[in-house]
Design a protein around this motif. Structure first.
Motif, PDB file in Angstrom:
ATOM      1  N   VAL A 121      -1.263  23.933   7.389  1.00 60.58           N
ATOM      2  CA  VAL A 121      -2.414  22.884   7.185  1.00 60.58           C
ATOM      3  C   VAL A 121      -1.939  21.511   7.384  1.00 60.58           C
ATOM      4  O   VAL A 121      -1.028  21.018   6.623  1.00 60.58           O
ATOM      5  CB  VAL A 121      -3.097  23.271   6.380  1.00 60.58           C
ATOM      6  N   ILE A 122      -2.371  20.521   8.105  1.00 64.10           N
ATOM      7  CA  ILE A 122      -2.172  19.217   7.996  1.00 64.10           C
ATOM      8  C   ILE A 122      -3.640  18.687   7.819  1.00 64.10           C
ATOM      9  O   ILE A 122      -4.423  18.628   8.796  1.00 64.10           O
ATOM     10  CB  ILE A 122      -1.408  18.685   9.020  1.00 64.10           C
ATOM     11  N   ALA A 123      -3.850  17.858   6.684  1.00 63.93           N
ATOM     12  CA  ALA A 123      -5.272  17.171   6.550  1.00 63.93           C
ATOM     13  C   ALA A 123      -5.119  16.224   5.704  1.00 63.93           C
ATOM     14  O   ALA A 123      -4.045  15.692   5.206  1.00 63.93           O
ATOM     15  CB  ALA A 123      -5.895  18.288   5.808  1.00 63.93           C
ATOM     16  N   SER A 124      -6.352  15.178   5.631  1.00 64.87           N
ATOM     17  CA  SER A 124      -6.199  14.179   4.718  1.00 64.87           C
ATOM     18  C   SER A 124      -7.374  14.368   3.734  1.00 64.87           C
ATOM     19  O   SER A 124      -8.322  14.966   3.980  1.00 64.87           O
ATOM     20  CB  SER A 124      -6.671  12.853   5.620  1.00 64.87           C
ATOM     21  N   VAL A 125      -7.053  13.873   2.660  1.00 66.84           N
ATOM     22  CA  VAL A 125      -7.873  13.979   1.440  1.00 66.84           C
ATOM     23  C   VAL A 125      -8.063  12.337   0.927  1.00 66.84           C
ATOM     24  O   VAL A 125      -7.113  11.903   0.350  1.00 66.84           O
ATOM     25  CB  VAL A 125      -7.538  14.594   0.302  1.00 66.84           C
ATOM     26  N   GLY A 126      -9.248  11.700   1.106  1.00 69.75           N
ATOM     27  CA  GLY A 126      -9.131  10.246   0.894  1.00 69.75           C
ATOM     28  C   GLY A 126      -8.186   9.637   1.616  1.00 69.75           C
ATOM     29  O   GLY A 126      -7.907   9.603   2.843  1.00 69.75           O
ATOM     30  N   ASP A 127      -7.273   8.802   0.977  1.00 69.71           N
ATOM     31  CA  ASP A 127      -6.185   8.256   1.683  1.00 69.71           C
ATOM     32  C   ASP A 127      -4.947   9.018   1.441  1.00 69.71           C
ATOM     33  O   ASP A 127      -3.656   8.464   1.967  1.00 69.71           O
ATOM     34  CB  ASP A 127      -6.044   6.825   1.395  1.00 69.71           C
ATOM     35  N   GLN A 168       0.875  -1.228  -0.035  1.00 72.94           N
ATOM     36  CA  GLN A 168      -0.167   0.079   0.078  1.00 72.94           C
ATOM     37  C   GLN A 168       0.742   1.294   0.069  1.00 72.94           C
ATOM     38  O   GLN A 168       0.296   2.254  -0.099  1.00 72.94           O
ATOM     39  CB  GLN A 168      -0.999   0.095   1.106  1.00 72.94           C
ATOM     40  N   GLY A 169       2.102   0.936  -0.198  1.00 71.00           N
ATOM     41  CA  GLY A 169       3.016   2.390   0.057  1.00 71.00           C
ATOM     42  C   GLY A 169       3.854   2.352   1.460  1.00 71.00           C
ATOM     43  O   GLY A 169       3.771   1.463   2.275  1.00 71.00           O
ATOM     44  N   GLU A 170       4.339   3.535   1.511  1.00 70.14           N
ATOM     45  CA  GLU A 170       5.240   3.572   2.982  1.00 70.14           C
ATOM     46  C   GLU A 170       5.319   5.146   2.971  1.00 70.14           C
ATOM     47  O   GLU A 170       4.973   5.756   2.285  1.00 70.14           O
ATOM     48  CB  GLU A 170       6.484   2.873   2.630  1.00 70.14           C
ATOM     49  N   THR A 171       5.731   5.346   4.248  1.00 69.46           N
ATOM     50  CA  THR A 171       5.879   6.882   5.056  1.00 69.46           C
ATOM     51  C   THR A 171       7.106   6.688   5.580  1.00 69.46           C
ATOM     52  O   THR A 171       7.493   5.934   6.572  1.00 69.46           O
ATOM     53  CB  THR A 171       4.734   7.147   6.164  1.00 69.46           C
TER      54      THR A 171
END
Length: 87
Positions: free
Chosen positions: A54-60, A4-7
């Motif tokens: 700003v720190i936010a989420s858009v979908g995933d 799914q990816g990585e951070t």
């Protein structure tokens, strides 16, 4: 996260968005909510000594942005009250 990816977290250096926050004091913050039949929190607007962030989420996906809420977050968004007023 496997396929799914990585951070990865590393040192913040220009031109990274977080590099401009180094050494600044966080003064206050406000929740960013998506206004709908069931409001949901989608981010945080932080006020630091020299800028808003700003720190936010858009979908995933995560959005990190200096200044106001970026258009990428869509609308309608509502910024709540500041947690505390800066002195």
């Amino acid at each position: 996260m496997k396929d799914q990816g990585e951070t990865r977290v590393g040192p913040a250096a220009a031109p990274d968005a977080l590099a401009s926050l180094l050494g600044q004091r966080l003064l206050t913050a406000a929740l960013i909510q998506r206004h709908s039949l069931m409001p949901s929190v989608c981010g945080l607007l932080m006020r630091c000594e020299r800028l808003d962030f700003v720190i936010a989420s858009v979908g995933d996906e995560w959005v990190l942005s200096r200044g106001a809420i970026p258009p990428a977050l869509g609308s309608p968004l509502v910024v709540g009250d500041w947690v505390s007023q800066a002195n």
